[in-house]
Design a protein around this motif. Structure first.
Motif, PDB file in Angstrom:
ATOM      1  N   ARG A  17      -4.455   6.629   9.807  1.00 51.52           N
ATOM      2  CA  ARG A  17      -4.998   5.276   9.574  1.00 51.52           C
ATOM      3  C   ARG A  17      -4.832   4.929   8.096  1.00 51.52           C
ATOM      4  O   ARG A  17      -4.399   5.757   7.283  1.00 51.52           O
ATOM      5  N   GLY A  18      -5.228   3.688   7.782  1.00 53.03           N
ATOM      6  CA  GLY A  18      -5.350   3.286   6.386  1.00 53.03           C
ATOM      7  C   GLY A  18      -4.066   3.360   5.576  1.00 53.03           C
ATOM      8  O   GLY A  18      -2.969   3.067   6.070  1.00 53.03           O
ATOM      9  N   ILE A  19      -4.233   3.751   4.325  1.00 48.23           N
ATOM     10  CA  ILE A  19      -3.106   3.766   3.387  1.00 48.23           C
ATOM     11  C   ILE A  19      -2.021   4.734   3.848  1.00 48.23           C
ATOM     12  O   ILE A  19      -0.818   4.417   3.778  1.00 48.23           O
ATOM     13  N   GLY A  20      -2.423   5.903   4.349  1.00 48.27           N
ATOM     14  CA  GLY A  20      -1.427   6.895   4.785  1.00 48.27           C
ATOM     15  C   GLY A  20      -0.578   6.369   5.928  1.00 48.27           C
ATOM     16  O   GLY A  20       0.640   6.590   5.979  1.00 48.27           O
ATOM     17  N   VAL A 188      -8.319  -1.355  -1.153  1.00 46.72           N
ATOM     18  CA  VAL A 188      -7.272  -1.609  -0.166  1.00 46.72           C
ATOM     19  C   VAL A 188      -7.940  -1.804   1.194  1.00 46.72           C
ATOM     20  O   VAL A 188      -8.881  -1.086   1.542  1.00 46.72           O
ATOM     21  N   GLU A 189      -7.430  -2.787   1.951  1.00 44.75           N
ATOM     22  CA  GLU A 189      -8.026  -3.138   3.259  1.00 44.75           C
ATOM     23  C   GLU A 189      -7.831  -2.010   4.268  1.00 44.75           C
ATOM     24  O   GLU A 189      -6.824  -1.947   4.962  1.00 44.75           O
ATOM     25  N   THR A 190      -8.803  -1.107   4.341  1.00 49.49           N
ATOM     26  CA  THR A 190      -8.749   0.003   5.298  1.00 49.49           C
ATOM     27  C   THR A 190     -10.136   0.156   5.924  1.00 49.49           C
ATOM     28  O   THR A 190     -11.089  -0.511   5.513  1.00 49.49           O
ATOM     29  N   GLU A 191     -10.229   1.092   6.867  1.00 42.60           N
ATOM     30  CA  GLU A 191     -11.541   1.335   7.496  1.00 42.60           C
ATOM     31  C   GLU A 191     -12.557   1.817   6.475  1.00 42.60           C
ATOM     32  O   GLU A 191     -13.744   1.541   6.569  1.00 42.60           O
ATOM     33  N   ARG A 192     -12.060   2.571   5.481  1.00 46.62           N
ATOM     34  CA  ARG A 192     -12.967   3.049   4.431  1.00 46.62           C
ATOM     35  C   ARG A 192     -13.590   1.853   3.702  1.00 46.62           C
ATOM     36  O   ARG A 192     -14.789   1.822   3.455  1.00 46.62           O
ATOM     37  N   GLY A 225      -5.907  -5.154  -1.888  1.00 43.93           N
ATOM     38  CA  GLY A 225      -4.576  -4.678  -1.504  1.00 43.93           C
ATOM     39  C   GLY A 225      -4.492  -4.391  -0.020  1.00 43.93           C
ATOM     40  O   GLY A 225      -5.498  -4.427   0.701  1.00 43.93           O
ATOM     41  N   THR A 226      -3.272  -4.087   0.438  1.00 44.01           N
ATOM     42  CA  THR A 226      -3.058  -3.716   1.834  1.00 44.01           C
ATOM     43  C   THR A 226      -2.312  -2.370   1.869  1.00 44.01           C
ATOM     44  O   THR A 226      -1.644  -2.006   0.893  1.00 44.01           O
ATOM     45  N   PRO A 227      -2.424  -1.656   2.990  1.00 43.59           N
ATOM     46  CA  PRO A 227      -1.636  -0.425   3.117  1.00 43.59           C
ATOM     47  C   PRO A 227      -0.135  -0.690   2.920  1.00 43.59           C
ATOM     48  O   PRO A 227       0.593   0.153   2.397  1.00 43.59           O
ATOM     49  N   GLU A 228       0.302  -1.899   3.300  1.00 43.21           N
ATOM     50  CA  GLU A 228       1.733  -2.233   3.146  1.00 43.21           C
ATOM     51  C   GLU A 228       2.108  -2.332   1.662  1.00 43.21           C
ATOM     52  O   GLU A 228       3.217  -1.972   1.261  1.00 43.21           O
TER      53      GLU A 228
END
Ligand SMILES: NC(=O)c1ccc[n+]([C@@H]2O[C@H](COP(=O)([O-])OP(=O)(O)OC[C@H]3O[C@@H](n4cnc5c(N)ncnc54)[C@H](OP(=O)(O)O)[C@@H]3O)[C@@H](O)[C@H]2O)c1
Length: 260
Positions: A17-20, A188-192, A225-228
């Protein structure tokens, strides 16, 4: 722009998920096959499918990287699956926030186990493969490593330590032919991030939009930010176009960090 990454093998930690996940997909979009890892098998399966839609192959290992033997097992699995490793992205990390006086030894040990010792162990296990492939290692830190904050003592110090470790390895990489760099993302827009926003909503009684706006103004950026965003920089960095970048620590933060 052809980044010349077709057929390269990338091992990305924390890629369920997320950045990875964003990094794994960005590398696959540029032609890499990917070794994924995390603990959530279903989420990993979804990333395998997404990589497949890009015409590349992904495999995964479910591991808890805080355990001392897990990094070597992961590297061995990647080599069994793909025969070599060209790119290692040390991304998995989570550290507890909170009042310094309330954080325990266990909280500190936990944060360092995943975001420092797993990086060290993965780098050690993968280094011979990276030397052979003249490959690249990327560390995902966090801007708190550059601008430490009281509410994030563990994360601030572990991000600084991870970046310093990468910088030391970059020195060795000059003779061994391995490119080493660090990226410090900001929000960064993630679940965290969502977990953090939700906790602030509960604590303050404000709605999501108000909490988001407070954080955005607090760090002084136009958007999160985004993961992309992060995936795009990693793909460029490890490509032949980015090869001269070495030993760098890049803030990818929408301008949050004001220092030079
Ligand atoms: N998001 C941000 O705003 C932000 C800002 C600065 C820096 N960062 C850094 O960026 C990196 C990724 O953050 P993220 O926001 O993408 O986090 P995330 O959405 O919470 O994802 C974390 C990833 O790490 C994996 N992971 C967590 N604990 C693990 C363990 N013990 N063993 C193996 N894998 C584990 C998770 O896998 P499972 O869930 O499958 O276990 C997941 O794939 C972290 O190092 C973080 O410190 C993030």
């Amino acid at each position: 722009m052809d980044l010349g990454l077709t057929g390269k093998i990338a091992l990305v930690t924390g890629s369920s998920r997320g950045i990875g996940r964003g990094i794994a997909l960005a590398l696959a979009a540029e032609g890499c096959d990917v070794m994924l890892t995390g603990r959530d098998e279903k989420a990993l399966g979804d990333v395998v499918a997404a990589v497949g839609k890009l015409g590349r192959t992904a495999k995964y290992e479910t591991l808890d990287l805080r355990e001392a033997n897990a990094p070597a097992a992961l590297v061995a699995a990647a080599k069994r699956a793909f025969g070599r490793i060209d790119i290692l992205v040390n991304n998995a990390g989570t550290t507890r926030r909170g009042d310094f006086l309330e954080l325990t030894d266990a909280d500190w040990a936990d944060g360092y186990a995943l975001k420092f010792f797993a990086h060290v162990r993965l780098a050690r296990a993968a280094w011979p493969s990276l030397v052979e492939s003249k490959g690249s290692l990327v560390t995902i830190g966090g801007t708190s490593g550059r601008v430490p904050i009281a509410a994030f003592t563990i994360g601030s110090s572990v991000n600084a330590a991870a970046a310093a470790f990468a910088k030391a390895l970059a020195d060795r990489g000059k003779t061994d032919g391995v490119q080493v760099n660090t990226i410090h993302p900001s929000y960064v827009e993630t679940e965290r991030l969502w977990r953090r926003i939700k906790a602030d909503m509960e604590r303050t009684g404000q709605d999501e939009a108000a909490v988001r706006e407070w954080h955005r103004r607090d760090i002084g950026v136009t958007r999160f930010g985004t993961p992309e965003d992060i995936g795009g920089l990693v793909a460029f960095m490890v490509s032949r176009r980015g090869r001269w970048l070495h030993g760098a620590t890049i803030d990818m933060d929408g301008g949050e960090v004001k220092g030079m």
